[in-house]
Design a protein around this motif. Structure first.
Motif, PDB file in Angstrom:
ATOM      1  N   SER A 125      10.565  -5.611   5.770  1.00 31.63           N
ATOM      2  CA  SER A 125      11.288  -4.609   4.989  1.00 31.63           C
ATOM      3  C   SER A 125      11.144  -4.952   3.506  1.00 31.63           C
ATOM      4  CB  SER A 125      12.772  -4.589   5.381  1.00 31.63           C
ATOM      5  OG  SER A 125      12.926  -4.187   6.727  1.00 31.63           O
ATOM      6  N   HIS A 126      10.716  -3.975   2.732  1.00 33.27           N
ATOM      7  CA  HIS A 126      10.485  -4.173   1.301  1.00 33.27           C
ATOM      8  C   HIS A 126      11.459  -3.296   0.514  1.00 33.27           C
ATOM      9  CE1 HIS A 126       8.503  -3.479  -2.634  1.00 33.27           C
ATOM     10  NE2 HIS A 126       7.968  -4.685  -2.459  1.00 33.27           N
ATOM     11  N   PRO A 164       0.807  -1.222   0.000  1.00 32.31           N
ATOM     12  CA  PRO A 164       0.000   0.000   0.000  1.00 32.31           C
ATOM     13  C   PRO A 164       0.845   1.279   0.000  1.00 32.31           C
ATOM     14  CG  PRO A 164       0.154  -0.864   2.219  1.00 32.31           C
ATOM     15  CD  PRO A 164       0.878  -1.853   1.321  1.00 32.31           C
ATOM     16  N   SER A 165       0.217   2.358  -0.472  1.00 31.30           N
ATOM     17  CA  SER A 165       0.832   3.678  -0.338  1.00 31.30           C
ATOM     18  C   SER A 165       0.747   4.149   1.114  1.00 31.30           C
ATOM     19  CB  SER A 165       0.122   4.683  -1.250  1.00 31.30           C
ATOM     20  OG  SER A 165       0.236   4.279  -2.598  1.00 31.30           O
ATOM     21  N   ASP A 166      -0.287   3.698   1.796  1.00 27.69           N
ATOM     22  CA  ASP A 166      -0.482   4.070   3.203  1.00 27.69           C
ATOM     23  C   ASP A 166      -0.959   2.855   4.000  1.00 27.69           C
ATOM     24  OD1 ASP A 166      -0.808   5.492   5.552  1.00 27.69           O
ATOM     25  OD2 ASP A 166      -2.815   6.204   5.004  1.00 27.69           O
ATOM     26  N   GLN A 167      -2.182   2.419   3.730  1.00 29.37           N
ATOM     27  CA  GLN A 167      -2.754   1.254   4.422  1.00 29.37           C
ATOM     28  C   GLN A 167      -3.697   0.543   3.460  1.00 29.37           C
ATOM     29  OE1 GLN A 167      -6.175   1.188   7.488  1.00 29.37           O
ATOM     30  NE2 GLN A 167      -4.322   1.300   8.780  1.00 29.37           N
ATOM     31  N   ALA A 168      -3.749  -0.782   3.548  1.00 31.61           N
ATOM     32  CA  ALA A 168      -4.657  -1.556   2.701  1.00 31.61           C
ATOM     33  C   ALA A 168      -5.002  -2.871   3.388  1.00 31.61           C
ATOM     34  CB  ALA A 168      -4.032  -1.817   1.333  1.00 31.61           C
ATOM     35  N   SER A 222       7.059   3.724   6.698  1.00 36.88           N
ATOM     36  CA  SER A 222       8.110   4.613   6.188  1.00 36.88           C
ATOM     37  C   SER A 222       8.487   4.187   4.783  1.00 36.88           C
ATOM     38  CB  SER A 222       9.350   4.588   7.098  1.00 36.88           C
ATOM     39  OG  SER A 222      10.012   3.333   7.029  1.00 36.88           O
ATOM     40  N   CYS A 223       9.068   5.136   4.025  1.00 38.19           N
ATOM     41  CA  CYS A 223       9.559   4.850   2.683  1.00 38.19           C
ATOM     42  C   CYS A 223      10.676   5.832   2.364  1.00 38.19           C
ATOM     43  CB  CYS A 223       8.437   4.967   1.658  1.00 38.19           C
ATOM     44  SG  CYS A 223       8.966   4.557  -0.033  1.00 38.19           S
ATOM     45  N   PHE A 280      14.120   1.613  -3.554  1.00 40.91           N
ATOM     46  CA  PHE A 280      13.139   2.228  -2.676  1.00 40.91           C
ATOM     47  C   PHE A 280      12.833   1.256  -1.544  1.00 40.91           C
ATOM     48  CE2 PHE A 280      12.689   4.010  -6.878  1.00 40.91           C
ATOM     49  CZ  PHE A 280      12.662   5.380  -6.619  1.00 40.91           C
ATOM     50  N   GLU A 281      13.094   1.698  -0.335  1.00 40.51           N
ATOM     51  CA  GLU A 281      12.920   0.846   0.851  1.00 40.51           C
ATOM     52  C   GLU A 281      11.679   1.275   1.614  1.00 40.51           C
ATOM     53  OE1 GLU A 281      15.174  -0.285   5.069  1.00 40.51           O
ATOM     54  OE2 GLU A 281      16.176   1.005   3.589  1.00 40.51           O
ATOM     55  N   SER A 282      10.793   0.332   1.855  1.00 41.98           N
ATOM     56  CA  SER A 282       9.588   0.587   2.643  1.00 41.98           C
ATOM     57  C   SER A 282       9.582  -0.310   3.874  1.00 41.98           C
ATOM     58  CB  SER A 282       8.326   0.314   1.815  1.00 41.98           C
ATOM     59  OG  SER A 282       8.272   1.127   0.667  1.00 41.98           O
ATOM     60  N   SER A 283       9.145   0.240   4.961  1.00 42.64           N
ATOM     61  CA  SER A 283       8.957  -0.544   6.177  1.00 42.64           C
ATOM     62  C   SER A 283       7.464  -0.779   6.354  1.00 42.64           C
ATOM     63  CB  SER A 283       9.538   0.193   7.390  1.00 42.64           C
ATOM     64  OG  SER A 283       9.448  -0.613   8.546  1.00 42.64           O
TER      65      SER A 283
END
Length: 309
Positions: free
Chosen positions: A200-201, A160-164, A175-176, A184-187
């Motif tokens: 961790s993505h 998700p960009s925020d929540q899904a 975080s991103c 691009f690292e997203s938590s």
């Protein structure tokens, strides 16, 4: 056996003997010094063609997981997982049968289920993908593709960009950041039934479909391989995927194995052997001779950085 003795053998036996000798030559692991001395004499195309010959047989074809009812969940009709290493989550929710085009991969020491190699999720398989993440204690996802490349969709956006909400799972992005060159690292926090799990993505957008990366990107490649290996060592299975989950994914996994192998100063190297074993766990891992040669080039780069040269 002498040349005279070989020539006296029936044709089929002689042919088999020559094939066996070829296999042994390719398979033989060499000490680092010998590996480096022979590097200029390697015929990558010959090695890779033989590699395909022995890992894309009728016997391998019989090991594919085929089921017409779930064919729509495969991104490519001809890239199927093997039955013996398929990822099959044990937990079924709401009487739904889960399927994912994914295989467990061993590490360089032959420990089972240390990595998962999979295709990029389709729109209709995103929930199954997250179910796999939840039931396998996945700590890291390494995504080696863009969402769109070569004028076609490579992968559904599954985070998700925020929540899904995906079925019984809620995913929150906390975080991103752009961590490195085109990475691009997203938590992410994954929640279900009052439990939660952090993931961790990492999405690397600089590796083209069917292509390779050049030496100026090896540092990024090495960094991501280190992240995957650390997660595997901590039993937080890393999921590796591109679009089909075979070309870039297989090349990356071979590099993870090389990086793990060269921790030891007395390591012996056979890239042919590493790729062959990967291909026995998921079909077609490392898809082109260019990707095969890239593994050699990365290995030389790593040996330089480890001061073996």
């Amino acid at each position: 056996m002498s040349e005279k003795q070989q020539n006296s053998l029936p044709y089929q036996e002689l042919s088999n003997l020559k094939e066996n000798q070829k296999f042994q030559n390719f398979e033989r692991a060499l000490p680092i010094k010998d590996f480096l001395l022979q590097i200029d004499d390697r015929d990558y195309d010959n090695e890779f063609q033989y590699l395909k010959q022995i890992t894309q047989t009728r016997e391998h074809d019989r090991l594919f997981y085929r089921d017409a009812q779930i064919q729509h969940l495969n991104r490519y009709a001809d890239i199927l997982p093997y039955v013996h290493s398929i990822v099959k989550p044990q937990l079924d929710i709401q009487d739904k049968t889960y399927y994912i085009n994914a295989n467990y991969i061993r590490d360089i020491n032959n420990w089972e289920r240390k990595y998962i190699a999979t295709q990029g999720p389709l729109k209709q398989s995103v929930q199954d993908f997250w179910h796999m993440i939840w039931t396998n204690n996945v700590g890291v996802i390494i995504m080696l593709c863009k969402l769109f490349d070569r004028q076609r969709i490579q992968c559904e956006r599954y985070w998700p960009s925020d929540q899904a909400i995906y079925g019984p799972y809620q995913i929150d992005k906390i975080s991103c950041q752009e961590s490195n060159k085109e990475v691009f690292e997203s938590s992410l926090i994954m929640k279900s039934k009052q439990k939660q799990h952090q993931i961790s993505h990492y999405q690397w957008c600089d590796w083209p479909d069917f292509g390779i990366v050049k030496e100026d990107s090896y540092q990024v490649l090495d960094w991501l391989a280190g992240i995957a290996n650390e997660a595997a060592q901590d039993n937080k299975i890393p999921v590796i995927h591109c679009s089909a989950g075979v070309g870039r994914t297989g090349t990356f996994l071979a590099i993870c194995h090389i990086k793990q192998l060269l921790i030891k100063n007395d390591a012996q190297i056979s890239i042919f052997s590493i790729v062959r074993r990967l291909r026995e766990q998921r079909p077609f891992l490392v898809q082109s001779v260019q990707q095969y040669e890239m593994i050699y080039k990365y290995t030389i780069w790593l040996l330089k950085n480890l001061k073996y040269m």
